[in-house]
Motif scaffolding. Structure first.
Motif, short mmCIF file in Angstrom:
data_model
loop_
_atom_site.label_atom_id
_atom_site.label_comp_id
_atom_site.label_asym_id
_atom_site.label_seq_id
_atom_site.Cartn_x
_atom_site.Cartn_y
_atom_site.Cartn_z
N SER A 95 21.47 -6.29 -41.82
CA SER A 95 21.89 -7.04 -40.80
C SER A 95 22.17 -8.46 -41.36
CB SER A 95 20.88 -7.05 -39.90
OG SER A 95 19.76 -7.44 -40.59
N VAL A 96 22.37 -8.66 -42.73
CA VAL A 96 22.84 -9.94 -43.21
C VAL A 96 23.75 -9.98 -44.32
CG1 VAL A 96 21.61 -12.24 -44.27
CG2 VAL A 96 20.21 -10.40 -43.08
N PRO A 97 25.10 -9.90 -43.80
CA PRO A 97 26.11 -9.75 -44.82
C PRO A 97 26.43 -11.22 -45.08
CG PRO A 97 27.19 -9.87 -42.35
CD PRO A 97 25.48 -9.64 -42.23
N PHE A 98 26.24 -11.62 -46.65
CA PHE A 98 26.55 -12.84 -47.15
C PHE A 98 28.04 -13.21 -46.57
CE2 PHE A 98 23.02 -12.41 -50.29
CZ PHE A 98 22.20 -12.70 -49.29
N CYS A 99 28.99 -12.29 -47.27
CA CYS A 99 30.50 -12.60 -46.77
C CYS A 99 30.71 -12.59 -45.20
CB CYS A 99 31.45 -11.49 -47.80
SG CYS A 99 32.77 -11.87 -47.63
N ASP A 100 30.60 -13.60 -44.57
CA ASP A 100 30.50 -13.82 -43.16
C ASP A 100 30.85 -14.99 -42.80
OD1 ASP A 100 30.26 -13.70 -40.27
OD2 ASP A 100 28.80 -12.37 -40.27
N PRO A 101 31.89 -15.49 -42.22
CA PRO A 101 32.31 -17.00 -42.02
C PRO A 101 31.14 -17.65 -41.08
CG PRO A 101 33.62 -15.66 -40.79
CD PRO A 101 32.95 -14.63 -41.76
N LEU A 102 30.40 -16.58 -40.37
CA LEU A 102 29.12 -17.33 -39.57
C LEU A 102 27.88 -17.72 -40.51
CD1 LEU A 102 29.18 -15.20 -36.51
CD2 LEU A 102 30.21 -17.54 -36.83
#
Length: 422
Positions: free
Chosen positions: A96-103
């Motif tokens: 649930s925690v993608p680092f590659c995410d603009p948010l």
């Protein structure tokens, strides 16, 4: 090629400073914000560190010492980021925690998360004032008698104390059972995937501490204490922390982050000459042409590094091909190469490039650490990185040739990126 869906993170539960962490959802929300907080330090410190002119400088000259000090802090912040994600994996929220995410990627300038009073984080050339007014305020130690807080807190230490207490609450810890009730502890960690956690330490040379495998209350608190003791919320009366907080040894100590930055702020570690890089630059404001193209390559490399880190965390270290080859081990090694060779190779080129027109005329270019949204969906990110690099090599030949950025791109895993991100 593999694809990770970067929109899997779950809604966060509102958190309040006056409420204990008494549900797994609240604990996850705190840990998610903790991971975001840790990531926000890395571009912040790297930008200042790479503004120091260290090219062809003697190791005794002003500057290299300050750079090594900042680098050691960045390495430990990377450790803290991995520990935060290990904690998230341990309670069953690993996907649930993608680092590659603009948010998830921090933007500058921006306020430090959940801090009272507000503290604006900014990308800027290294000065004693920046260290004193921003970096030391960020790493401000908690007082020994400070109450834990969550949403509204004055130090990171208070925030992590709330997380520390939350693990204890959910495990049923008390005087009679300081390491938790066995049944409640098993319930909290029932969906743990230890094989997805980051436990290797070879990347951590130059910093203290080691990754911690989280599987019960004791190991979770050890991970939290490592983060806190290395500089985020440490008691200001204590000047030293163990090099290995998880396994202290006599005589093996280092300064916490607050004290390290204090050495620069007080002039004990001279800064030397710095490049005149702009504050909070945007790649779209660089002059069209080679400088902007180089900035885009840097952002693409930064985004790829985050995507590669997500790939590491989605690959099991129990997956060994024929008893000989571990894909996870290979990804971890490629991640270090991407950080040290690919991303920093472009950064080193950027800061030496003067800008002669436009918004930043008179400054040097610098990494903007923005999320790059130009990767074609479903296609290997390395193909696009190569295209971006090919475009700038004629203007910056140092990016090509043997053991270069262009050469290293060809050695990277051909990952893809899915949309939408959120």
């Amino acid at each position: 090629m593999t694809t990770i869906q970067a929109s899997a993170h779950l809604p966060l539960v509102p958190i309040r400073a006056d409420e204990p962490i008494d549900t797994v959802e609240k604990l996850y929300s705190h840990l998610y914000l903790a991971a975001k907080l840790e990531l926000s330090t890395i571009p912040l410190y790297l930008y200042a560190g790479y503004s120091i002119k260290t090219q062809n400088a003697s190791q005794w000259a002003p500057g290299p010492g300050a750079f090594r000090l900042i680098k050691s802090i960045v390495i430990e912040e990377m450790l803290h980021l991995s520990l935060a994600r290990n904690l998230i994996i341990a309670i069953g929220y690993g996907d649930s925690v993608p680092f590659c995410d603009p948010l998830f990627v921090p933007a500058y300038p921006g306020d430090m998360l959940n801090r009272i009073p507000k503290l604006q984080l900014r990308l800027a050339p290294l000065t004693r004032e920046l260290v004193r007014d921003v970096f030391m305020e960020f790493e401000l130690p908690a007082k020994a008698d400070a109450a834990p807080e969550s949403e509204e807190y004055h130090t990171i230490g208070q925030f992590y104390q709330a997380i520390h207490d939350g693990f204890g609450n959910l495990c049923g810890a008390g005087k009679a059972n300081p390491w938790g009730d066995p049944d409640r502890t098993r319930e909290l960690f029932k969906s743990n995937r230890p094989d997805l956690q980051y436990v290797s330490a070879y990347w951590n040379q130059g910093g203290g501490g080691e990754p911690q495998l989280v599987h019960d209350l004791r190991s979770a608190l050890t991970a939290i204490n490592t983060i806190v003791e290395q500089g985020e919320g440490m008691n200001p009366d204590l000047q030293k922390v163990p090099l290995r907080p998880e396994a202290p040894q006599p005589g093996q100590f280092e300064e916490p982050h607050y004290q390290k930055f204090q050495r620069i702020a007080r002039g004990w570690e001279p800064i030397g000459e710095v490049y005149p890089v702009p504050e909070n630059p945007r790649v779209e404001d660089y002059p069209a042409g080679p400088v902007r193209d180089l900035g885009l390559l840097c952002n693409a490399a930064y985004t790829y590094v985050l995507r590669l880190l997500d790939e590491v965390y989605s690959s099991s270290w129990e997956d060994v091909d024929g008893g000989r080859t571990s894909r996870r081990y290979g990804l971890e090694r490629k991640f270090i190469a991407a950080m040290q060779g690919l991303l920093f190779g472009v950064v080193n080129q950027l800061v030496r490039v003067p800008i002669d027109k436009g918004t930043y005329k008179g400054c040097h270019a610098a990494p903007t650490f923005e999320f790059y949204d130009g990767f074609p969906e479903g296609e290997p990110m390395t193909d696009h990185l190569r295209e971006l690099c090919d475009k700038v090599v004629p203007h910056f030949p140092g990016l090509g040739g043997d053991n270069s950025v262009l050469w290293l791109i060809g050695k990277m895993p051909p990952l893809t990126l899915a949309r939408p991100y959120a």
